[in-house]
Write an enzyme that holds these catalytic residues in place. Structure first.
Site, short mmCIF file in Angstrom:
data_model
loop_
_atom_site.label_atom_id
_atom_site.label_comp_id
_atom_site.label_asym_id
_atom_site.label_seq_id
_atom_site.Cartn_x
_atom_site.Cartn_y
_atom_site.Cartn_z
N GLY A 185 0.90 -1.29 -0.13
CA GLY A 185 0.00 -0.09 0.07
C GLY A 185 0.92 1.28 0.07
N CYS A 186 0.40 2.30 0.40
CA CYS A 186 1.02 3.55 0.58
C CYS A 186 2.45 3.53 1.15
CB CYS A 186 0.07 4.81 1.20
SG CYS A 186 0.87 6.23 1.31
N PHE A 187 3.45 3.99 0.66
CA PHE A 187 4.84 3.69 1.25
C PHE A 187 4.81 4.68 2.53
CE2 PHE A 187 6.60 5.94 -2.80
CZ PHE A 187 5.84 7.13 -2.62
#
Length: 273
Positions: free
Chosen positions: A102-104
């Site tokens: 997902g979002c880093f």
């Protein structure tokens, strides 16, 4: 606060930066043209005013967002991240792990604050485009995913430890994104750099499957690592630069994962009965 000559050079760089959007470039070119006609203070103030509507909606391209932070005298937000350790050769006691989930933004802080971690770098990997930008990756046309490269001291932490933490940070039953982050660029992947990592990752995944902690199948693939491209400076250590925004995103993610784990425990209870 950055000096005006520093801002001027960054202005020139952003105008030439191919990742800068057309409208952003138009505002930057106007500011550049005004520098010889008006005071620098007036020029920077006007440019900040022009960029503000997109800035407050978090809709500037990453490098322009960094520049805007300096216009606002927010040096911590615009601080440059040192990528030297990413570019250097690893000594014998150092190793790297690459995880996507997902979002880093939400993967950096949990790893970076653990003992033995030398650096955690947000970036892109798994695709075909050279030096991809955030917008290119977000288009889902490059094949890349958002990921983190974890550089760690093998004497203090091992790959198995990192995998155990990784499983706690993601929904391993979701192959097409993570929580609110949807799309192939947000898919979870374990990227292995050698045969030993491959073996450890496969054993760790099998152990999670056998634990029956989740009500759905574990779908995280294990793939051979390819070129890792560090993301734009704006994305590095986001949790430190933008703590309030990060807290809201991380809290929503944690709440979702708590519900997911609770559902797994209910399943385990019924299985025992």
């Amino acid at each position: 606060m950055k000096t005006f000559p520093d801002l001027t050079q960054q202005l020139y760089n952003l105008i030439l930066n191919p990742a800068t959007r057309v409208w952003e470039r138009q505002q930057l070119v106007k500011a550049k043209s005004s520098l010889n006609k008006r005071s620098a203070t007036e020029v920077w103030s006007q440019l900040e005013y022009q960029l503000r509507p997109l800035a407050v909606r978090n809709n500037l391209t990453p490098d322009v967002a960094d520049f805007y932070a300096l216009l606002k005298h927010d040096e911590p937000a615009g601080k440059k991240f040192d990528l030297t350790i990413h570019q250097a050769t690893d000594p014998a006691w150092q190793e790297r792990a690459i995880f996507a989930g997902g979002c880093f933004w939400c993967l950096v802080e949990p790893f970076e604050t653990r003992p033995g971690i030398k650096a955690v770098i947000a970036g892109y990997t798994g695709g075909v485009t050279t030096k991809p930008t955030y917008e290119q990756v977000s288009s889902q046309k490059t094949g890349h995913v958002e990921a983190v490269e974890i550089i760690y001291d093998k004497r203090l932490v091992n790959y198995q430890n990192l995998l155990e933490l990784y499983w706690q940070l993601i929904d391993p039953t979701d192959a097409t994104g993570q929580i609110n982050d949807r799309g192939n660029n947000y898919r979870p992947v374990i990227f292995v750099r050698n045969q030993r990592q491959q073996q450890v990752a496969e054993a760790s995944k099998l152990a999670l499957i056998n634990s029956q902690k989740f009500s759905k199948p574990i779908v995280v693939p294990i793939e051979t690592a390819t070129k890792f491209w560090p993301a734009e400076n704006y994305h590095q250590q986001f949790y430190r630069k933008h703590p309030q925004r990060y807290h809201l995103i991380a809290q929503a993610r944690q709440n979702y994962l708590r519900v997911l784990k609770f559902s797994g425990k209910i399943k385990q209870l019924f299985n025992k009965k």
